[in-house]
Write an enzyme that holds these catalytic residues in place. Structure first.
Site, PDB file in Angstrom:
ATOM      1  N   HIS A 153     -18.445  23.126 -18.669  1.00 10.66           N
ATOM      2  CA  HIS A 153     -18.952  23.268 -17.308  1.00 10.66           C
ATOM      3  C   HIS A 153     -19.021  21.901 -16.626  1.00 10.66           C
ATOM      4  O   HIS A 153     -18.687  21.770 -15.436  1.00 10.66           O
ATOM      5  CB  HIS A 153     -20.334  23.932 -17.345  1.00 10.66           C
ATOM      6  CG  HIS A 153     -21.010  24.012 -16.018  1.00 10.66           C
ATOM      7  ND1 HIS A 153     -21.957  23.093 -15.614  1.00 10.66           N
ATOM      8  CD2 HIS A 153     -20.875  24.885 -14.997  1.00 10.66           C
ATOM      9  CE1 HIS A 153     -22.382  23.406 -14.401  1.00 10.66           C
ATOM     10  NE2 HIS A 153     -21.750  24.490 -13.999  1.00 10.66           N
ATOM     11  N   GLU A 197     -15.577  20.924 -15.654  1.00 12.87           N
ATOM     12  CA  GLU A 197     -15.158  21.715 -14.487  1.00 12.87           C
ATOM     13  C   GLU A 197     -15.586  21.043 -13.186  1.00 12.87           C
ATOM     14  O   GLU A 197     -14.863  21.043 -12.190  1.00 12.87           O
ATOM     15  CB  GLU A 197     -15.758  23.115 -14.585  1.00 12.87           C
ATOM     16  CG  GLU A 197     -15.524  24.008 -13.391  1.00 12.87           C
ATOM     17  CD  GLU A 197     -16.770  24.765 -12.977  1.00 12.87           C
ATOM     18  OE1 GLU A 197     -17.134  24.707 -11.787  1.00 12.87           O
ATOM     19  OE2 GLU A 197     -17.390  25.400 -13.864  1.00 12.87           O
ATOM     20  N   HIS A 198     -16.781  20.441 -13.194  1.00 13.52           N
ATOM     21  CA  HIS A 198     -17.271  19.721 -12.018  1.00 13.52           C
ATOM     22  C   HIS A 198     -16.576  18.376 -11.835  1.00 13.52           C
ATOM     23  O   HIS A 198     -16.165  18.023 -10.727  1.00 13.52           O
ATOM     24  CB  HIS A 198     -18.783  19.467 -12.157  1.00 13.52           C
ATOM     25  CG  HIS A 198     -19.645  20.623 -11.765  1.00 13.52           C
ATOM     26  ND1 HIS A 198     -20.536  20.573 -10.722  1.00 13.52           N
ATOM     27  CD2 HIS A 198     -19.751  21.874 -12.275  1.00 13.52           C
ATOM     28  CE1 HIS A 198     -21.161  21.723 -10.604  1.00 13.52           C
ATOM     29  NE2 HIS A 198     -20.710  22.544 -11.545  1.00 13.52           N
ATOM     30  N   GLU A 220     -28.549  21.923  -9.970  1.00 11.92           N
ATOM     31  CA  GLU A 220     -28.083  23.299 -10.130  1.00 11.92           C
ATOM     32  C   GLU A 220     -28.972  24.064 -11.108  1.00 11.92           C
ATOM     33  O   GLU A 220     -29.317  25.230 -10.887  1.00 11.92           O
ATOM     34  CB  GLU A 220     -26.632  23.305 -10.613  1.00 11.92           C
ATOM     35  CG  GLU A 220     -26.039  24.707 -10.809  1.00 11.92           C
ATOM     36  CD  GLU A 220     -24.618  24.673 -11.359  1.00 11.92           C
ATOM     37  OE1 GLU A 220     -24.081  25.766 -11.636  1.00 11.92           O
ATOM     38  OE2 GLU A 220     -24.054  23.573 -11.522  1.00 11.92           O
TER      39      GLU A 220
END
Length: 392
Positions: free
Chosen positions: A3, A6-7, A83
Site C-alpha cells: 500500500h 502504491e502511494h 489516512e
C-alpha cells in the site's frame, strides 16, 4: 508496504518528477489511479484511444522506475498516517478493522491494509526499494487492456519495456485494448486462514447508530460453487427486492441500509451481512438476519427468487461490458484467480445452471451455528449477543 508503494510511486521516477506525473496525467485528460487490497495492488489508467502509447509509457514508468526519494517517502508516511486517522473516524471502517482482526486471528487477512503508524514510519528508502524489486517485477505482473486497441499493439508496448518472458509471450490473451490496468500477483507465502467465530461488541457512546456485522466462512474465488454463493448473497441481501432489505427496511423501518455480500479471496471466503440501526433495534436486526439465514438452510429459496437473482446477475455482467475499465479489471481478476480468461458465455451459462438445490446446499455447508461471527460498534450498554441467539 505494498500500500505504501502504491502511494509513493506517484512521487517521482528517474525521468519524471511528481509534478511531471500530475501534469502529464492532466494533459492526457483521463484518469490515473491505484489501489491495494489484501491480495493485489493495481494501477489503472483510462484515456482516449489515440493516447495509448503515452498512457502506457506513463504508467509503466511509474510502476517500474520509482525514485523513492527519502524526503518524499517521509512526506507520504504522514499522508498515510492521516489516512489511518480518517478511517478510525469512520464507524464502518473502524468496525471492519475490529472484525477482520477477530475473524482472521494471527493472519495477514485480519490486518489493516494500510498498516499502523509504527509500520508506516519504518518504510525507509532501503526497505521500500528492496521490497519493490522483489515483488513488483515482470514475472508478477498481469497487464490487461480493454477498449479500441489492437492486441499486437499492447504486446509491442509491453515487449519494448522488457516485461515479457518467453513463456508469457506465448501465452498472451487476445483480449487486450484502451484502458490499461496493472496488477501485482504476490508470491509471498502465507498459511491457509483459519477463521474464528468471534462475538465482539465495542462501545462508543458518541455514535448515534449501532453498526453491526454478521459473517461466516464461505467459498473461495476459485471454488466451483462461487456462482451459487453469489446468487445466495443476492437473494438474502443483494438488492432492494432481497429478503433482508424487505424485512429490515421496508416492513419494519429499522435501517436505512442493510445488505449482504459474498467476499471471495484466493483460498477462502466470507459471507457478510452489514447494517446500521438505532442501538435499541440492534438485536431485532440480528434476529431477522439469523431467521432468514436459517430459513434458507431449512427451506431453501424459491424458484422465483433464484430467477430474479439470475436476471440481476446477467444484467450486471452485460452492463459492465460497456465500461472499459470494468472489463479490464475483470480480465485481470480472471487471469490472477484462474490463470485463464473465463468467457462471457461460460460465466452466463454457469449462472443459468444453478438450481435451488445448489443454493440451499451452499447455505447448509456454511451457515452453521458454530461458525457465525458477530461484531457491533456503537452506544450499546448492556447488549448481550450469545451463541444461542446466533443459532442456525
Amino acid at each position: 508496504i505494498s500500500h505504501f508503494i502504491e502511494h509513493t510511486v506517484f512521487k517521482g521516477t528517474k525521468r519524471r518528477t511528481a509534478l511531471d506525473i500530475a501534469i502529464e496525467q492532466d494533459r492526457l485528460g483521463g484518469s490515473l489511479e491505484a489501489f491495494t487490497t489484501h491480495e493485489e495492488t493495481g494501477f489503472a489508467i483510462k484515456v482516449i484511444d489515440d493516447q495509448v502509447d503515452a498512457a502506457f509509457d506513463l504508467i509503466a514508468d511509474i510502476l517500474t522506475e520509482p525514485r523513492f526519494d527519502e524526503k518524499e517517502l517521509e512526506s507520504e508516511q504522514r499522508v498515510i498516517i492521516e489516512e489511518l486517522k480518517m478511517n478510525d473516524d469512520s464507524p464502518e471502517d473502524r468496525l471492519g478493522e475490529i472484525f477482520s482482526r477477530a475473524f482472521y486471528p494471527d493472519h495477514p487477512l485480519g490486518l489493516n491494509i494500510a498498516g499502523t503508524p509504527k509500520t508506516v514510519r519504518s518504510f525507509g528508502r532501503d526497505i521500500t526499494r528492496k521490497y519493490h524489486r522483489k515483488v513488483f517485477r515482470p514475472a508478477n505482473l498481469v497487464i490487461v487492456a480493454a477498449g479500441n486497441v489492437k492486441h499486437e499493439k499492447i504486446v509491442n508496448l509491453v515487449s519494448a519495456r522488457q516485461f515479457l518472458t518467453q513463456s508469457s509471450r506465448r501465452s498472451q490473451s487476445k483480449s487486450f485494448a484502451a484502458s490499461s490496468a496493472f496488477k501485482k500477483r504476490s508470491h509471498l507465502k502465507t498459511r491457509l486462514p483459519q477463521p474464528a467465530a468471534p462475538i465482539v461488541v465495542k462501545k462508543n457512546p458518541n455514535l448515534e447508530q449501532a453498526h453491526m456485522l454478521i459473517a461466516t466462512p464461505f467459498v473461495s474465488g476459485r471454488d466451483k460453487r462461487r456462482y451459487e454463493a453469489d446468487l445466495l448473497g443476492d437473494i438474502l441481501g443483494g438488492g432492494m427486492s432481497s429478503r433482508l432489505w424487505q424485512k429490515v427496511r421496508e416492513e419494519r423501518g429499522l435501517a436505512y441500509s442493510v445488505g449482504s455480500s459474498a467476499i471471495m479471496f484466493n483460498d477462502c471466503g466470507m459471507f457478510m451481512v452489514s447494517a446500521a440501526t438505532s442501538p435499541e433495534h440492534t438485536l431485532e436486526v440480528v434476529d431477522i438476519t439469523i431467521e432468514e439465514m436459517r430459513s434458507v438452510v431449512e427451506n431453501g429459496v424459491t424458484v422465483d427468487e433464484l430467477e430474479l437473482a439470475k436476471q440481476q446477475t446477467r444484467a450486471s455482467v452485460l452492463l459492465s461490458l460497456e465500461d472499459s475499465a470494468a472489463r479490464a479489471a475483470s480480465l485481470a481478476q480472471s487471469e490472477m484467480l484462474h490463470g485463464r480468461q473465463i468467457t462471457l458465455e461460460e460465466s452466463l451459462a454457469n449462472v443459468a445452471a444453478v438450481t435451488v438445490g445448489d443454493v440451499q446446499n451452499v447455505a447448509r455447508d456454511f451457515f452453521r451455528t458454530e461458525n457465525i461471527a458477530f461484531a457491533a460498534l456503537g452506544n450499546l450498554p448492556g447488549i448481550k449477543v450469545n451463541r444461542k441467539r446466533l443459532a442456525i
